[in-house]
Design an enzyme around this catalytic site. Structure first.
Site, PDB file in Angstrom:
ATOM      1  N   HIS A  47       0.858  -1.221  -0.140  1.00 61.10           N
ATOM      2  CA  HIS A  47      -0.065   0.103   0.151  1.00 61.10           C
ATOM      3  C   HIS A  47       0.626   1.245  -0.205  1.00 61.10           C
ATOM      4  CE1 HIS A  47      -2.865   3.328   0.967  1.00 61.10           C
ATOM      5  NE2 HIS A  47      -2.153   3.183   2.356  1.00 61.10           N
ATOM      6  N   GLU A  75       1.166   5.806  12.465  1.00 56.45           N
ATOM      7  CA  GLU A  75      -0.331   5.396  12.641  1.00 56.45           C
ATOM      8  C   GLU A  75      -0.488   4.686  13.863  1.00 56.45           C
ATOM      9  OE1 GLU A  75      -2.743   6.741  10.541  1.00 56.45           O
ATOM     10  OE2 GLU A  75      -4.187   5.954  12.160  1.00 56.45           O
ATOM     11  N   ASP A  76       0.353   3.629  14.007  1.00 60.64           N
ATOM     12  CA  ASP A  76       0.031   2.460  15.031  1.00 60.64           C
ATOM     13  C   ASP A  76       1.068   2.691  16.115  1.00 60.64           C
ATOM     14  OD1 ASP A  76      -1.932   1.214  13.533  1.00 60.64           O
ATOM     15  OD2 ASP A  76      -0.495   0.284  12.478  1.00 60.64           O
ATOM     16  N   ASP A 137      -2.670   8.345  -1.351  1.00 62.96           N
ATOM     17  CA  ASP A 137      -3.067   7.192  -0.307  1.00 62.96           C
ATOM     18  C   ASP A 137      -4.642   6.905  -0.588  1.00 62.96           C
ATOM     19  OD1 ASP A 137      -3.209   5.815   2.197  1.00 62.96           O
ATOM     20  OD2 ASP A 137      -4.212   7.749   2.926  1.00 62.96           O
TER      21      ASP A 137
HETATM   22 MN    MN Z   1      -2.459   4.741   4.029  1.00 65.68          MN
END
Ligand code: MN
Length: 504
Positions: A47, A75-76, A137
């Site tokens: 991705h 993000e995580d 994205d």
């Molecule tokens: Mn993304």
């Protein structure tokens, strides 16, 4: 297996440093995303790789591409911002953080607030590159939407059609705009999509055949005149764009002349006119369809020569003639300018504004064309007008231009939410009464109390960015002249005054 070369091959005038930076981001992202999987069961790394590849395709520079590779890394929480900064520097951290923040905004489906939401997007992505990464994205997320659980698909597709695609259009990134629209279309309007598909299927077969034949003889004609240094290709109109046009033409496909177009790209402007002469010398043009957007460029900066000709076998084809620069600007808009800046360091910052394109005056609901009643969308949105006006007054090459712009148009606005998540934008220091009148004059005229983020507060409390405002009303409540001392918006003032006048 994705390879870094697939990305770096797109870079124009690449330096060793560019390639090294991208390679480093590629390896780091690969390591961090490790065994993570997508809904499609492919590695998560694919991705971010596809996101970065698209950025390279539309001509962005190595910094933006690297940020694209790293865009999901915070993000995580597996990587701390400090670590990212240490490895890749401030600029890339800034871009990645911007993308992460934008990911938190959710579309909740009230059409009349889309304009505010789009504006919020632009305001939040202080650097236009953040927006471009986010579009890239979303593009890959849309390409893999069929693997996402069904109940999420419609929301994501609607958000794409209402928010992301128009932003791409407005930034002049037509390529991404078209792709986003066509990917979202079947999820948002399945019936209409099927109908357009059926019409296209019929048309397509004959179209492609005629087009290929015409393409061949055109190339021959051009070669006979010594024009060999040319690129030609044909494009079929996007399904969603065709759908919108079909609605305007009462579903009569025969009235649409630009379903397919042949593009001719030649080195110079002189060549453009030479090609036009050759085309008209061999095929009869359709009267009234010759448009010289080189001599008279479109207000949005689009340049090209268009003509529609009879191919001689009963069909007509639109021919577009342009130079590579014109083609890049038309397909990649703002991206073609930003990347130039990133690579050459000294381009002026003004040029991108002309790529902000106003919206059209109609919108569509359940496949029917509807005119907007409350909002006049034929008007260019004010913030664009302001931008253009501002642009005129600023000295060329003003380095602080972008900074001033943000201050004047974004830092003086705040964005607050209704309990349902609709966005309302207001001038800074607005109070709940301004908010109430922005929702509806009846709400303003009968406001009895207000909760901000779940807590009762007084009516003169100043609102902050991101506040959730809940207005309570009572039939017996009414405005007082005291309110005029603390409201900010002209709408509120006007309404309060007229209420007091009419209820004396
Ligand atoms: Mn993304």
């Amino acid at each position: 297996m994705p390879e870094v070369k697939e990305i770096t091959d797109y870079l124009k005038n690449r330096t060793k440093e560019d390639v090294e930076l991208i390679k480093k981001a590629f390896d780091f992202a690969k390591k961090i995303h490790g065994n993570q999987k997508r809904y499609s069961d492919e590695p998560y790394f694919n991705h971010v790789f596809e996101t970065a590849k698209n950025l390279a395709q539309i001509g962005m520079g190595s910094v933006t591409i690297s940020a694209g590779l790293l865009h999901d890394i915070l993000e995580d929480g597996e990587v701390a911002p400090e670590e990212l900064e240490k490895k890749f520097g401030k600029e890339i951290l800034f871009l990645v953080e911007g993308v992460t923040k934008l990911g938190k905004i959710r579309y909740r489906g009230a059409k009349r607030h889309n304009e505010s939401l789009r504006k919020l997007f632009v305001a939040m992505s202080k650097d236009i590159r953040v927006l471009i990464i986010k579009l890239s994205d979303r593009l890959h997320n849309m390409k893999t939407l069929k693997y996402v659980p069904t109940h999420k698909q419609e929301r994501i597709a609607t958000e794409t059609l209402e928010i992301y695609a128009p932003i791409a259009y407005r930034l002049g990134i037509r390529k991404v705009n078209r792709e986003l629209e066509d990917l979202a279309f079947p999820f948002v309007y399945p019936e209409e999509h099927r109908k357009v598909y059926e019409i296209m299927k019929e048309k397509d077969k004959e179209n492609i055949k005629h087009l290929e034949k015409f393409h061949k003889s055109l190339k021959k004609s051009l070669a006979n005149e010594g024009m060999v240094n040319i690129k030609t290709d044909y494009r079929i109109k996007g399904m969603y764009s065709l759908y919108k046009k079909l609605l305007r033409k009462k579903w009569d496909i025969e009235k649409i002349y630009d379903i397919s177009a042949l593009r001719i790209i030649v080195p110079t402007i002189n060549d453009c006119y030479k090609v036009l002469g050759i085309v008209h010398g061999s095929w009869r043009p359709l009267p009234g369809r010759i448009k010289d957007y080189i001599a008279f460029e479109k207000p949005n900066g689009y340049r090209s020569i268009h003509t529609t000709i009879f191919t001689g076998d009963g069909t007509i084809v639109e021919v577009q003639i342009k130079t590579p620069d014109m083609h890049n600007a038309a397909e990649y808009g703002i991206a073609s300018h930003i990347s130039y800046k990133e690579n050459k360091k000294n381009d002026d910052y003004l040029s991108w504004i002309k790529y902000l394109i106003p919206f059209k005056k109609t919108y569509y609901e359940n496949g029917n064309e509807k005119s907007e009643k409350n909002l006049d969308l034929t008007e260019v949105p004010n913030w664009i007008k302001d931008l253009v006006e501002y642009q005129k007054n600023v000295k060329e090459k003003d380095e602080d231009f972008i900074n001033n712009l943000k201050k004047d148009f974004f830092e003086h606005r705040i964005f607050v939410f209704t309990p349902k998540g609709d966005v309302i934008d207001l001038p800074i220091e607005s109070v709940p009464i301004d908010f109430a009148y922005a929702v509806h004059s009846d709400v303003g005229n009968h406001i009895s109390g207000v909760k901000i983020n779940g807590k009762f507060v007084s009516l003169d409390t100043k609102l902050n960015n991101g506040d959730i405002v809940e207005i309570q009303t009572k039939k017996t409540s009414k405005p007082t002249s005291k309110w005029l001392e603390f409201v900010k918006t002209a709408t509120a003032k006007k309404n309060i005054k007229s209420f007091i006048l009419n209820n004396k």
